[in-house]
Design a protein around this motif. Structure first.
Motif, PDB file in Angstrom:
ATOM      1  N   ALA A 166     -51.772  27.739  63.519  1.00 56.04           N
ATOM      2  CA  ALA A 166     -51.901  27.981  62.325  1.00 56.04           C
ATOM      3  C   ALA A 166     -52.838  26.983  60.958  1.00 56.04           C
ATOM      4  O   ALA A 166     -53.522  26.724  60.364  1.00 56.04           O
ATOM      5  CB  ALA A 166     -50.718  28.361  61.242  1.00 56.04           C
ATOM      6  N   SER A 167     -51.793  26.034  62.125  1.00 52.63           N
ATOM      7  CA  SER A 167     -52.417  24.483  61.499  1.00 52.63           C
ATOM      8  C   SER A 167     -53.491  23.874  62.009  1.00 52.63           C
ATOM      9  O   SER A 167     -54.928  23.612  61.612  1.00 52.63           O
ATOM     10  CB  SER A 167     -51.400  23.675  62.072  1.00 52.63           C
ATOM     11  OG  SER A 167     -51.904  22.377  61.556  1.00 52.63           O
ATOM     12  N   GLY A 168     -54.317  24.440  62.848  1.00 54.37           N
ATOM     13  CA  GLY A 168     -55.377  24.456  63.592  1.00 54.37           C
ATOM     14  C   GLY A 168     -56.381  25.663  63.311  1.00 54.37           C
ATOM     15  O   GLY A 168     -57.829  24.728  63.377  1.00 54.37           O
ATOM     16  N   SER A 169     -56.235  26.476  62.796  1.00 54.15           N
ATOM     17  CA  SER A 169     -57.719  26.992  62.409  1.00 54.15           C
ATOM     18  C   SER A 169     -57.343  27.015  60.724  1.00 54.15           C
ATOM     19  O   SER A 169     -58.285  27.133  60.746  1.00 54.15           O
ATOM     20  CB  SER A 169     -56.461  28.773  62.442  1.00 54.15           C
ATOM     21  OG  SER A 169     -55.176  28.592  61.765  1.00 54.15           O
ATOM     22  N   ARG A 170     -56.586  26.317  60.349  1.00 55.79           N
ATOM     23  CA  ARG A 170     -56.518  25.952  59.206  1.00 55.79           C
ATOM     24  C   ARG A 170     -57.738  24.556  58.906  1.00 55.79           C
ATOM     25  O   ARG A 170     -58.469  24.741  57.823  1.00 55.79           O
ATOM     26  CB  ARG A 170     -55.707  25.448  57.652  1.00 55.79           C
ATOM     27  CG  ARG A 170     -55.734  25.071  57.093  1.00 55.79           C
ATOM     28  CD  ARG A 170     -56.509  25.542  56.187  1.00 55.79           C
ATOM     29  NE  ARG A 170     -56.135  26.854  55.971  1.00 55.79           N
ATOM     30  CZ  ARG A 170     -56.914  28.109  55.345  1.00 55.79           C
ATOM     31  NH1 ARG A 170     -58.457  27.146  54.856  1.00 55.79           N
ATOM     32  NH2 ARG A 170     -56.635  29.263  55.276  1.00 55.79           N
ATOM     33  N   GLU A 171     -57.411  23.677  59.730  1.00 59.54           N
ATOM     34  CA  GLU A 171     -58.591  22.678  60.540  1.00 59.54           C
ATOM     35  C   GLU A 171     -59.772  23.061  60.448  1.00 59.54           C
ATOM     36  O   GLU A 171     -60.874  22.531  60.150  1.00 59.54           O
ATOM     37  CB  GLU A 171     -57.784  22.360  61.515  1.00 59.54           C
ATOM     38  CG  GLU A 171     -56.409  21.192  60.699  1.00 59.54           C
ATOM     39  CD  GLU A 171     -55.754  19.507  62.147  1.00 59.54           C
ATOM     40  OE1 GLU A 171     -56.510  19.605  63.330  1.00 59.54           O
ATOM     41  OE2 GLU A 171     -55.066  19.378  61.708  1.00 59.54           O
ATOM     42  N   VAL A 172     -59.818  24.175  61.616  1.00 59.74           N
ATOM     43  CA  VAL A 172     -61.130  24.989  61.894  1.00 59.74           C
ATOM     44  C   VAL A 172     -61.804  25.556  60.930  1.00 59.74           C
ATOM     45  O   VAL A 172     -62.528  25.715  60.643  1.00 59.74           O
ATOM     46  CB  VAL A 172     -60.771  26.126  63.025  1.00 59.74           C
ATOM     47  CG1 VAL A 172     -62.163  26.758  63.322  1.00 59.74           C
ATOM     48  CG2 VAL A 172     -60.763  25.011  64.318  1.00 59.74           C
ATOM     49  N   ALA A 173     -61.170  25.570  59.746  1.00 62.93           N
ATOM     50  CA  ALA A 173     -61.434  26.498  58.810  1.00 62.93           C
ATOM     51  C   ALA A 173     -61.762  25.423  57.482  1.00 62.93           C
ATOM     52  O   ALA A 173     -62.789  25.820  56.882  1.00 62.93           O
ATOM     53  CB  ALA A 173     -60.632  27.208  58.203  1.00 62.93           C
ATOM     54  N   ASP A 174     -62.001  24.701  57.323  1.00 62.02           N
ATOM     55  CA  ASP A 174     -61.908  23.486  57.109  1.00 62.02           C
ATOM     56  C   ASP A 174     -62.982  22.627  58.116  1.00 62.02           C
ATOM     57  O   ASP A 174     -64.454  22.368  56.438  1.00 62.02           O
ATOM     58  CB  ASP A 174     -60.777  22.460  56.795  1.00 62.02           C
ATOM     59  CG  ASP A 174     -59.396  23.173  55.956  1.00 62.02           C
ATOM     60  OD1 ASP A 174     -59.725  23.769  55.140  1.00 62.02           O
ATOM     61  OD2 ASP A 174     -58.061  22.407  55.842  1.00 62.02           O
ATOM     62  N   GLY A 175     -63.333  22.482  58.302  1.00 59.63           N
ATOM     63  CA  GLY A 175     -64.188  21.635  59.680  1.00 59.63           C
ATOM     64  C   GLY A 175     -65.286  22.891  59.592  1.00 59.63           C
ATOM     65  O   GLY A 175     -66.317  22.235  59.450  1.00 59.63           O
ATOM     66  N   ALA A 176     -64.969  24.185  58.776  1.00 53.57           N
ATOM     67  CA  ALA A 176     -66.392  25.269  60.155  1.00 53.57           C
ATOM     68  C   ALA A 176     -66.971  25.440  57.801  1.00 53.57           C
ATOM     69  O   ALA A 176     -68.322  25.095  57.788  1.00 53.57           O
ATOM     70  CB  ALA A 176     -65.827  26.648  59.560  1.00 53.57           C
ATOM     71  N   VAL A 177     -65.802  25.034  57.301  1.00 51.47           N
ATOM     72  CA  VAL A 177     -66.475  24.430  55.463  1.00 51.47           C
ATOM     73  C   VAL A 177     -67.246  23.499  55.695  1.00 51.47           C
ATOM     74  O   VAL A 177     -68.212  22.973  54.693  1.00 51.47           O
ATOM     75  CB  VAL A 177     -65.202  24.152  54.477  1.00 51.47           C
ATOM     76  CG1 VAL A 177     -66.456  23.957  53.123  1.00 51.47           C
ATOM     77  CG2 VAL A 177     -64.283  26.474  54.503  1.00 51.47           C
ATOM     78  N   THR A 178     -66.526  22.407  56.317  1.00 52.22           N
ATOM     79  CA  THR A 178     -67.615  21.401  56.436  1.00 52.22           C
ATOM     80  C   THR A 178     -69.017  20.953  56.835  1.00 52.22           C
ATOM     81  O   THR A 178     -69.650  20.123  56.515  1.00 52.22           O
ATOM     82  CB  THR A 178     -66.513  19.592  56.567  1.00 52.22           C
ATOM     83  OG1 THR A 178     -65.170  19.893  56.195  1.00 52.22           O
ATOM     84  CG2 THR A 178     -67.657  18.769  56.779  1.00 52.22           C
ATOM     85  N   LEU A 179     -68.615  22.032  57.772  1.00 49.34           N
ATOM     86  CA  LEU A 179     -69.942  22.132  58.931  1.00 49.34           C
ATOM     87  C   LEU A 179     -70.994  22.391  58.035  1.00 49.34           C
ATOM     88  O   LEU A 179     -72.362  22.515  58.101  1.00 49.34           O
ATOM     89  CB  LEU A 179     -69.682  21.996  60.154  1.00 49.34           C
ATOM     90  CG  LEU A 179     -71.043  23.254  60.928  1.00 49.34           C
ATOM     91  CD1 LEU A 179     -71.632  21.729  61.535  1.00 49.34           C
ATOM     92  CD2 LEU A 179     -69.784  23.886  62.021  1.00 49.34           C
ATOM     93  N   ARG A 180     -70.353  23.923  57.506  1.00 50.31           N
ATOM     94  CA  ARG A 180     -71.142  24.551  57.096  1.00 50.31           C
ATOM     95  C   ARG A 180     -72.448  23.378  55.138  1.00 50.31           C
ATOM     96  O   ARG A 180     -73.170  23.897  55.281  1.00 50.31           O
ATOM     97  CB  ARG A 180     -70.983  25.376  55.277  1.00 50.31           C
ATOM     98  CG  ARG A 180     -71.949  26.164  55.238  1.00 50.31           C
ATOM     99  CD  ARG A 180     -71.031  27.146  54.030  1.00 50.31           C
ATOM    100  NE  ARG A 180     -70.260  26.467  53.346  1.00 50.31           N
ATOM    101  CZ  ARG A 180     -68.727  26.977  52.052  1.00 50.31           C
ATOM    102  NH1 ARG A 180     -68.551  27.889  52.997  1.00 50.31           N
ATOM    103  NH2 ARG A 180     -67.638  26.362  51.728  1.00 50.31           N
TER     104      ARG A 180
END
Length: 615
Positions: free
Chosen positions: A324-338
């Protein structure tokens, strides 16, 4: 009263000439006087021309004071110390143009006043500094001081001015040659640098061509990158949305897992208390301990399974939490990547625009560097590539660009030969003038014996005329042999001198016949006028207006011109004009005398028949 008319013997002209010669040589004293007067032209013209035969060859005997106060210039950098004043003095003493005496300023002043030096030349203290100032920021002219003392000799001052001019010209030439040599060396160095710069510009031009090509590819790549970044940014937005949903689901799973873990963990924690309660209940039921242990053994196995399950549940819950924590980081990273891809897309757009500007600039740089290369190569080609010897030759030419080439079409051999026509012509007049101090213009016996005024005039003219021819012949021999003056046409020179003497005789005869002693004085005045108008020293064009008119009228001007043409090999056609003018004067003098004689022959007395030797 007039005497009675008497028969008159008819004497011929030669008889009258002979009678006059007998009178002139009747005594030893009169003969000596005649001989003395005959050599007057030699004494005047010969001695003067001998004294001034070639004075410029004697300049080395003129004493001159040379004062060198120059302190020189000190050594500076690669330049050695130098005293140009000493160099000039050494050169002057070595050349020996004058009788140089290097003395102090005080000694020079005393020498001028004491007539030991004709003039003094002083090289001031800043002579070297001024000459070398051209390379500094305060260029100035150097001075050469000429001190004269006209009370000793005015011409010496004139010669001193010429000497200073020669020194100035020589020093200026030397300094100019050094400056030109330095300039040419600098230009040669500059040319080398320009050649090097041209080679560098050529390399730069080649590099800018590659740069221009690279910027074109950069523009194309930047455009592709912008397109790819736009596509990537769109995908990253989709990724960010999906990652956010995954993170949300994982968070829900993690929360449920945490609840399950809590229940299992609580169940595990309650096992000891449940075992103790079961034990107490079994004891209350009266079961024996072995039976209780058997029951508890089974219960312990269940408890062990529960604890093992709890441990596994806790591990799984931890992994779910990490997911869950990693998927949140992935989600945040995806936002940052966007967001980053959006920034990247914007930056790539700016990069694309900048790459276009760079491409245009690179093209201009390529064109400019090619122009610079061509200009440098062209400039280097305009500067001649010279060797050290060639630059020295060029420096000498720059310092002294004009060489005086004297083409003597008609040239006097020396100063004395240049004055010979003037003093020869003047000596002829003086000689005839002196002869008329003892020669009678017209004897009374000739007037009485010769019936024709023309024959009377002829007799009076031929006697001094013959002596004049002797005078000119002797003077001619002195000029040709004693003084060794070259003559291109010696016979022509002698001829014009003789014609001049006969012309002078006719003029002075006429003056004497008409006005006697007053006429003799007028002959002196006429000589003075011709002395200043004949143009024997300075060109006659420098004369004041009235005197210039007399130059074209009086006979001595044409004698001077005729002698020059014959002696120096000039324009012989001019001698025809000269001789014609002299003949006109001769005829005019003869006719003028004949008119006076005509007046005198109207009346004759017995006294007119007395021999000339007693008259």
């Amino acid at each position: 009263m007039n005497g009675p008319s008497l028969p008159v013997p008819r004497l011929k002209v030669p008889h009258m000439i002979a009678a006059e010669l007998r009178r002139l040589t009747s005594t030893r004293l009169s003969t000596l006087a005649l001989l003395a007067l005959v050599i007057v032209p030699i004494l005047y013209g010969g001695l003067y021309l001998w004294a001034n035969q070639d004075p410029y060859a004697k300049l080395s005997d003129i004493p001159v004071a040379l004062v060198v106060e120059d302190t020189g210039v000190p050594a500076e950098g690669d330049t050695a110390a130098r005293n140009i004043g000493d160099e000039v003095a050494t050169e002057l003493l070595k050349r020996g143009d004058f009788d140089w005496h290097r003395v102090s300023d005080q000694a020079a002043q005393r020498g001028l006043e004491d007539n030991r030096y004709d003039f003094a030349i002083i090289l001031p203290a800043d002579f070297s500094a001024a000459l070398t100032s051209v390379s500094g920021d305060d260029p100035r002219q150097a001075e050469i001081v000429l001190e004269t003392y006209d009370a000793n000799s005015y011409l010496a001052s004139t010669i001193g001015s010429q000497a200073v001019e020669r020194i100035r010209s020589t020093v200026a030439q030397e300094v100019g040659q050094e400056a030109a040599s330095t300039l040419l060396d600098s230009i040669s160095t500059i040319r080398g640098k320009i050649v090097e710069a041209g080679e560098g510009a050529a390399e730069l031009a080649a590099g800018t061509v590659e740069l221009a090509d690279g910027t074109v590819r950069l523009v194309e790549g930047a455009a592709s990158a912008v397109t790819g970044a736009a596509e990537l940014e769109s995908g990253s937005a989709t990724l960010a949305d999906g990652a956010a949903r995954v993170a949300g689901g994982n968070a829900e799973v993690a929360a449920a897992a945490d609840r399950v873990a809590g229940v299992v963990n609580q169940l595990t924690a309650d096992l000891p208390a449940a075992r103790a309660a079961i034990t107490a209940d079994l004891l209350a039921l009266g079961l024996d301990p072995p039976t209780i242990d058997a029951v508890l053994t089974r219960l312990d196995a269940v408890g062990a399974g529960i604890r093992a399950g709890d441990q596994r549940v806790q591990e799984v819950v931890g992994q779910i939490d990490e997911l869950a924590s990693g998927s949140r980081e992935v989600a945040d990273g995806a936002v940052t990547l966007r967001d980053g891809l959006a920034t990247l897309q914007s930056g790539l757009g700016t990069l694309s625009d900048g790459a276009g500007t760079l491409r245009d600039g690179a093209a201009s740089l390529s064109s400019g560097s090619a122009t610079l290369r061509d200009a440098l190569q062209s400039g280097a080609a305009e500067i001649p590539d010279s060797s050290a010897d060639l630059r020295q030759s060029q420096a000498r030419t720059i310092a002294d660009p004009i060489k005086l080439e004297t083409d003597g079409v008609a040239q006097a051999a020396n100063y004395g030969a240049g004055l010979a026509p003037f003093f020869g012509a003047l000596a002829g007049w003086i000689g005839i003038y002196a002869l008329f101090l003892i020669v009678k213009p017209i004897s009374r016996r000739a007037v009485a014996a010769l019936h024709s005024p023309v024959r009377i005039t002829l007799a009076g003219w031929l006697t001094p005329g013959m002596f004049g021819l002797i005078q000119m012949s002797l003077l001619f021999l002195v000029l040709l042999f004693a003084l060794d003056f070259p003559m291109v046409y010696p016979l022509g020179t002698l001829g014009i001198m003789m014609l001049a003497s006969l012309t002078y005789t006719a003029i002075i005869l006429a003056l004497n016949v008409w006005w006697g002693e007053v006429g003799q004085f007028l002959g002196l005045v006429l000589m003075v006028l011709q002395l200043v108008t004949a143009g024997g020293t300075f060109p006659w064009q420098t004369l004041p207006g009235p005197l210039a008119v007399l130059h074209n009228l009086l006979p001595m001007s044409y004698v001077v011109d005729g002698m020059r043409q014959f002696m120096y090999g000039g324009d012989l056609s001019r001698t025809i004009t000269d001789a014609t003018v002299l003949l006109c004067w001769l005829v005019a003098g003869f006719l003028f005398t004949a008119i006076a004689v005509t007046r005198k022959t109207r009346y004759r007395t017995l006294g007119d028949l007395e021999p000339s030797i007693l008259a």
